[in-house]
Scaffold this active site. Structure first.
Site, mmCIF file in Angstrom:
data_model
loop_
_atom_site.group_PDB
_atom_site.id
_atom_site.type_symbol
_atom_site.label_atom_id
_atom_site.label_comp_id
_atom_site.label_asym_id
_atom_site.label_seq_id
_atom_site.Cartn_x
_atom_site.Cartn_y
_atom_site.Cartn_z
ATOM 1 N N GLY A 55 4.965 32.963 -56.261
ATOM 2 C CA GLY A 55 4.145 33.524 -57.324
ATOM 3 C C GLY A 55 4.879 34.173 -58.484
ATOM 4 N N GLU A 110 7.433 41.287 -57.936
ATOM 5 C CA GLU A 110 6.207 40.677 -57.403
ATOM 6 C C GLU A 110 5.295 40.256 -58.549
ATOM 7 O OE1 GLU A 110 4.689 39.242 -55.245
ATOM 8 O OE2 GLU A 110 4.605 40.203 -53.306
ATOM 9 N N ASP A 114 -2.017 43.489 -54.275
ATOM 10 C CA ASP A 114 -3.445 43.566 -53.987
ATOM 11 C C ASP A 114 -3.643 44.653 -52.929
ATOM 12 O OD1 ASP A 114 -5.909 42.582 -52.461
ATOM 13 O OD2 ASP A 114 -5.923 41.123 -54.064
ATOM 14 N N THR A 115 -3.693 44.304 -51.652
ATOM 15 C CA THR A 115 -3.843 45.325 -50.610
ATOM 16 C C THR A 115 -2.547 46.088 -50.375
ATOM 17 O OG1 THR A 115 -3.207 43.784 -48.875
ATOM 18 C CG2 THR A 115 -5.560 43.923 -49.379
ATOM 19 N N THR A 118 1.631 42.767 -48.101
ATOM 20 C CA THR A 118 2.844 41.968 -48.304
ATOM 21 C C THR A 118 4.013 42.862 -48.713
ATOM 22 O OG1 THR A 118 1.425 40.172 -49.070
ATOM 23 C CG2 THR A 118 3.775 39.964 -49.552
ATOM 24 N N LEU A 119 3.761 43.762 -49.645
ATOM 25 C CA LEU A 119 4.826 44.662 -50.115
ATOM 26 C C LEU A 119 5.367 45.501 -48.961
ATOM 27 C CD1 LEU A 119 6.431 45.860 -52.488
ATOM 28 C CD2 LEU A 119 4.620 47.594 -52.690
ATOM 29 N N LYS A 142 -3.818 45.746 -58.387
ATOM 30 C CA LYS A 142 -5.261 45.966 -58.212
ATOM 31 C C LYS A 142 -5.469 47.294 -57.488
ATOM 32 C CE LYS A 142 -6.381 41.032 -57.602
ATOM 33 N NZ LYS A 142 -6.835 40.027 -56.609
ATOM 34 N N ASP A 170 -1.501 31.293 -58.117
ATOM 35 C CA ASP A 170 -2.221 30.061 -57.789
ATOM 36 C C ASP A 170 -3.562 30.305 -57.131
ATOM 37 O OD1 ASP A 170 -0.950 30.983 -55.291
ATOM 38 O OD2 ASP A 170 -1.753 29.119 -54.470
ATOM 39 N N ARG A 176 -0.441 27.496 -61.193
ATOM 40 C CA ARG A 176 0.809 28.249 -61.394
ATOM 41 C C ARG A 176 1.449 27.988 -62.756
ATOM 42 N NH1 ARG A 176 2.158 30.488 -56.445
ATOM 43 N NH2 ARG A 176 1.881 29.200 -54.608
HETATM 44 P P1 IMP Z 1 -1.427 41.782 -50.760
HETATM 45 O O1 IMP Z 1 -0.564 41.592 -49.535
HETATM 46 O O2 IMP Z 1 -2.885 41.923 -50.404
HETATM 47 O O3 IMP Z 1 -0.952 42.891 -51.663
HETATM 48 O O4 IMP Z 1 -1.405 40.427 -51.559
HETATM 49 C C1 IMP Z 1 -0.288 40.009 -52.178
HETATM 50 C C2 IMP Z 1 -0.233 38.509 -52.342
HETATM 51 O O5 IMP Z 1 -1.515 37.875 -52.274
HETATM 52 C C3 IMP Z 1 0.306 38.219 -53.719
HETATM 53 O O6 IMP Z 1 1.713 38.181 -53.688
HETATM 54 C C4 IMP Z 1 -0.335 36.896 -54.038
HETATM 55 O O7 IMP Z 1 0.434 35.854 -53.503
HETATM 56 C C5 IMP Z 1 -1.662 36.954 -53.338
HETATM 57 N N1 IMP Z 1 -2.740 37.402 -54.254
HETATM 58 C C6 IMP Z 1 -3.360 38.598 -54.248
HETATM 59 N N2 IMP Z 1 -4.292 38.668 -55.212
HETATM 60 C C7 IMP Z 1 -4.244 37.472 -55.852
HETATM 61 C C8 IMP Z 1 -4.978 36.922 -56.970
HETATM 62 O O8 IMP Z 1 -5.863 37.536 -57.596
HETATM 63 N N3 IMP Z 1 -4.646 35.651 -57.327
HETATM 64 C C9 IMP Z 1 -3.672 34.930 -56.711
HETATM 65 N N4 IMP Z 1 -2.977 35.394 -55.656
HETATM 66 C C10 IMP Z 1 -3.257 36.667 -55.243
HETATM 67 MG MG MG Z 2 2.962 36.477 -54.053
#
Ligand code: IMP
Ligand code: MG
Length: 186
Positions: A55, A110, A114-115, A118-119, A142, A170, A176
């Protein structure tokens, strides 16, 4: 007709969904410029930027060429989950971390947080390698979705809890390559 139609339209269809322009290429480049300036002002010495692919590839390409920190290095990393042989479920590991990161100053790049799950995984895995410091730069954040306490030092833009694509991001692997960021149409 290709599934992905035109790049310059205000709205675009990817797979089964319609998206509309949300952050255009000019705004993106202003955001990246501001972020680069903030990172440069941090004066972090001899950093390794660790680009989380896929991403963050476009964002990182635009960002790192504006970085003037001394002895800057750039590396790439993919977080992969696979089903292990144990019944405990998925195991995450870092692929591509070939260079030694021990005692180094890491700047994670990054695309979007989002949540924060992943980080958190990335940071936990890097800490096992005994890095000196970890700072995080993300293009998009977010806040309404974020569930973690980890501080994010460099945020390009806070966005509502909407699904976005383009500029590296994506929807099921499509979108992308788009120069603008689009959000899902309501
Ligand atoms: P997290 O672990 O919920 O913070 O999500 C992180 C990963 O989810 C990002 O690195 C993206 O790959 C994917 N992601 C989260 N939100 C979006 C979005 O709105 N569009 C596309 N990919 C997203
Ligand atoms: Mg990502």
């Amino acid at each position: 007709m290709a599934e992905l139609e035109k790049h310059s339209e205000n709205s675009i269809r990817l797979h089964d969904k319609e998206f509309e322009i949300f952050i255009n290429d000019i705004e993106i480049s202003n955001i990246v410029e501001d972020l680069a300036e903030k990172i440069n002002n941090s004066r972090i010495d001899n950093p390794i930027f660790i680009v989380i692919i896929n991403g963050a590839f476009l964002f990182a390409a635009d960002l790192v060429r504006k970085i003037n920190l001394s002895k800057t290095e750039v590396s790439f990393l993919k977080l992969s989950s696979y089903s292990g042989t144990k019944t405990t479920g998925n195991v995450n590991e870092l692929i591509g971390l070939s260079d030694s990161v021990k005692n180094r100053n890491i700047i994670i790049i990054e695309d979007i947080i989002d949540t924060g799950i992943t980080l958190e995984k990335i940071i936990n895995l890097l800490n096992k390698q005994e890095v000196a410091s970890i700072t995080t730069a993300t293009l998009l954040f977010k806040p309404e979705a974020y569930k973690k306490d980890i501080s994010i030092e460099f945020i390009g833009k806070e966005i509502p809890n909407k699904f976005v694509v383009g500029y590296g991001l994506d929807y099921d692997e499509l979108g992308r390559n788009l120069p603008h960021i689009y959000k899902l149409k309501e």
